[in-house]
Design a protein around this motif. Structure first.
Motif, short mmCIF file in Angstrom:
data_model
loop_
_atom_site.label_atom_id
_atom_site.label_comp_id
_atom_site.label_asym_id
_atom_site.label_seq_id
_atom_site.Cartn_x
_atom_site.Cartn_y
_atom_site.Cartn_z
N LYS A 65 -1.65 68.80 57.24
CA LYS A 65 -2.28 67.40 56.73
C LYS A 65 -2.15 66.10 57.37
O LYS A 65 -3.14 64.94 57.36
N GLU A 66 -0.98 65.76 57.91
CA GLU A 66 -0.55 64.32 58.40
C GLU A 66 -0.66 63.97 59.70
O GLU A 66 -0.79 62.82 59.86
N MET A 67 -0.78 64.93 60.71
CA MET A 67 -0.76 64.59 61.99
C MET A 67 -1.89 63.64 62.52
O MET A 67 -3.07 63.78 62.31
N TYR A 113 3.96 58.23 62.87
CA TYR A 113 2.49 58.02 62.37
C TYR A 113 2.03 59.34 61.49
O TYR A 113 2.39 60.51 62.00
N ARG A 114 1.82 59.04 60.28
CA ARG A 114 1.73 60.26 59.61
C ARG A 114 0.13 59.81 58.63
O ARG A 114 0.36 58.66 57.84
N TYR A 115 -0.62 60.85 58.78
CA TYR A 115 -1.96 60.22 57.84
C TYR A 115 -1.66 60.61 56.36
O TYR A 115 -1.99 61.75 55.96
N GLU A 116 -0.95 59.71 55.71
CA GLU A 116 -0.67 60.09 54.30
C GLU A 116 -1.57 58.96 53.37
O GLU A 116 -2.15 58.00 53.91
N LYS A 117 -1.59 59.51 52.14
CA LYS A 117 -2.19 58.39 51.16
C LYS A 117 -1.10 57.21 51.05
O LYS A 117 0.03 57.19 50.65
N GLY A 121 6.00 52.16 50.00
CA GLY A 121 7.29 52.97 50.87
C GLY A 121 6.68 53.95 51.43
O GLY A 121 7.21 54.97 52.05
N ARG A 122 5.09 54.15 51.39
CA ARG A 122 4.48 55.32 52.03
C ARG A 122 3.34 54.56 53.11
O ARG A 122 2.56 54.08 52.27
N TYR A 123 3.80 54.74 54.29
CA TYR A 123 2.75 53.96 55.39
C TYR A 123 2.20 55.00 56.14
O TYR A 123 2.66 56.13 56.41
N CYS A 210 6.25 70.76 47.44
CA CYS A 210 5.06 70.25 47.03
C CYS A 210 5.14 68.96 46.07
O CYS A 210 5.95 68.80 45.11
N LYS A 211 4.10 68.05 46.50
CA LYS A 211 4.15 67.02 45.60
C LYS A 211 3.56 67.00 44.31
O LYS A 211 3.37 65.99 43.47
N SER A 212 2.41 68.04 44.11
CA SER A 212 1.57 68.20 42.89
C SER A 212 2.57 68.34 41.63
O SER A 212 3.34 69.14 41.96
MG MG Z 1 6.73 63.22 53.71
#
Ligand code: MG
Ligand code: ATP
Length: 438
Positions: A65-67, A113-117, A121-123, A210-212
């Motif tokens: 999901k994040e690349m 670089y990560r395509y995160e929400k 603390g999360r960029y 998993c973060k859910s």
């Molecule tokens: Mg992570």
């Protein structure tokens, strides 16, 4: 006038008034790593996509999901690095370092670089300090890397960060564990999120990460890897713990750490702030080098998030060095004086003094005001009179005291002595507060 655009979501600018904090933390990390024999490696911001697919792992959130992946103008699939290990491993392999003296120990400061929400603390662009050690399989290596990570935090004055460790075994013992996990989650598959349903068949261990909230709750009672370690992995974990014990490094065993990347084996660890922020994560990855096509070599390392580190330092009220200040500001009146100040400033700077002078063409009053704004420690006003006599008044901006100095012969020596004295006083002050702390 409206700005044509703003910075992309999830990115941050580090402004001049804050960058000294970054430099402090970065230099501290690099220096302590150097004491351990880790030397800096610099690798590209982008790599071929398959490097991360192979090393980080197809079933991880990072790869799925994040690349930041794109096709370049030559039709190649390129990815901005989401972490530092893969590039470092690729580079030491490509340059044959693993064929030389082992272990190979590298450190790095990189943007990731990560395509995160994006949230606190999360960029999407963040920065890591990290180290990697290749060619060392003994438990002492794990303890060394861990103690480097905790040592950096200690040197920065961070106290309330806990070391969590776990072992996730090797492919042999993990196969048995994966079966047990599969059975556990299969019974509860009706409640798992869509992503975890696909993980169930491909890599049930990823469900633990998993973060859910629902999956997280189900995972809380899942079998734990520590109960499934083979004899070798169990002995290795015991070895790591006894090294940490011998060095007086506190830790807690946390069976729930699995780490978000596929390459880990055996030891995994995290440094967690009292606010629950994971400041650093790492572990052993004995299969990575062969996965990338090299002759098998053990490896291990960690990545420390600089943004989260700074955030934790601010939250804990850790003392930073003073913001850089101007030692001396030359206030000049007239063209000839301005030129003299320019020349004096150059030679003082050669001597290591931080000096500024007027480059805007301001009035005397405006220059004084600006010197004040800069927080200049001292000022010297130079006009016709000073040019003629070669003497001026060195003014201490804190106390208002002045001292007559010879511009060409005395200024540097007097200023240097004063700056040295106040630096020593500052250090005594700092040692005093460190002593209080201990
Ligand atoms: Mg992570
Ligand atoms: P998390 O579980 O918080 O997503 P992670 O397991 O994805 O973390 P790692 O891949 O181990 O993180 O990266 C190492 C360190 O880099 C983390 O401990 C954290 O300090 C930092 N980090 C990771 N992702 C981000 C991000 N998006 N923004 C800021 N820092 C990050």
């Amino acid at each position: 006038m409206a700005l044509i655009t703003q910075a992309p979501r999830g990115t941050q600018d580090v402004l001049p008034q804050d960058s000294y904090k970054w430099q402090y933390v970065e230099q501290m990390a690099l220096a302590i790593a150097r004491d351990f024999g880790f030397h800096e490696i610099r690798t590209p911001v982008f790599e071929h996509t398959n490097l991360f697919q192979r090393s980080v792992g197809e079933t991880t959130d990072v790869v799925q999901k994040e690349m930041y992946t794109f096709e370049d103008k030559g039709g190649r699939s390129i990815t901005l690095r989401p972490e530092g290990t893969a590039g470092a491993a690729r580079a030491v392999l490509e340059h044959g370092l693993l064929a030389g003296a082992l272990p190979v120990k590298v450190s790095y400061l990189t943007s990731c670089y990560r395509y995160e929400k994006s949230q606190k603390g999360r960029y999407r662009e963040f920065h890591q300090f990290g180290v990697e050690c290749f060619g060392a399989s003994a438990p002492q290596a794990d303890a060394e890397v861990i103690s480097l990570a905790t040592g950096i935090l200690g040197s920065l004055g961070l106290a309330n960060v806990a070391l969590h460790i776990n072992s996730i075994g090797c492919p042999t013992c993990r196969a048995r564990y994966t079966e047990a996990l599969h059975a556990y989650f299969a019974e509860r598959q009706g409640d798992l999120c869509g992503t975890c349903l696909s993980r169930l068949e491909r890599n049930p261990m990823r469900i633990l990460d998993c973060k859910s909230p629902v999956c997280h709750e189900i995972a809380a009672d899942a079998p734990v890897m520590l109960d499934y370690l083979c004899d070798d992995c169990a002995a290795h974990f015991e070895g790591v713990k006894s090294c940490l014990d011998a060095a007086g490094i506190d830790y807690v065993i946390d069976e729930h750490i699995v780490r978000g990347l596929d390459y880990y084996t055996r030891t995994v660890f995290e440094l967690v702030s009292d606010q629950g922020l994971v400041v650093a994560g790492g572990g052993r990855y004995d299969g990575l080098v062969s996965e990338l096509g090299g002759a098998a070599q053990p490896g291990l390392g960690f990545g420390m998030g600089i943004e989260r580190l700074l955030m934790t330092m601010e939250e804990q009220g850790v003392r930073f060095p003073d913001a850089p200040k101007c030692d001396l500001y030359f206030v000049s009146m007239g063209q000839a004086a301005a030129q003299k100040c320019f020349a004096l400033a150059s030679s003082l700077r050669d001597g290591g003094v931080t000096v500024e002078c007027d480059i805007v063409g301001r009035s005397l009053k405006a220059q004084m005001k600006y010197a004040d704004k800069l927080g200049a420690r001292y000022t010297v006003v130079v006009g016709d009179n000073e040019l003629e006599t070669g003497h001026a008044q060195l003014k201490d901006m804190n106390t208002g005291e002045t001292e007559d100095v010879s511009l060409d012969d005395g200024l540097y020596a007097v200023l240097r002595q004063k700056l040295l004295d106040s630096e020593l006083a500052g250090m005594a002050d700092l040692f005093g507060s460190v002593a209080d702390f201990m």
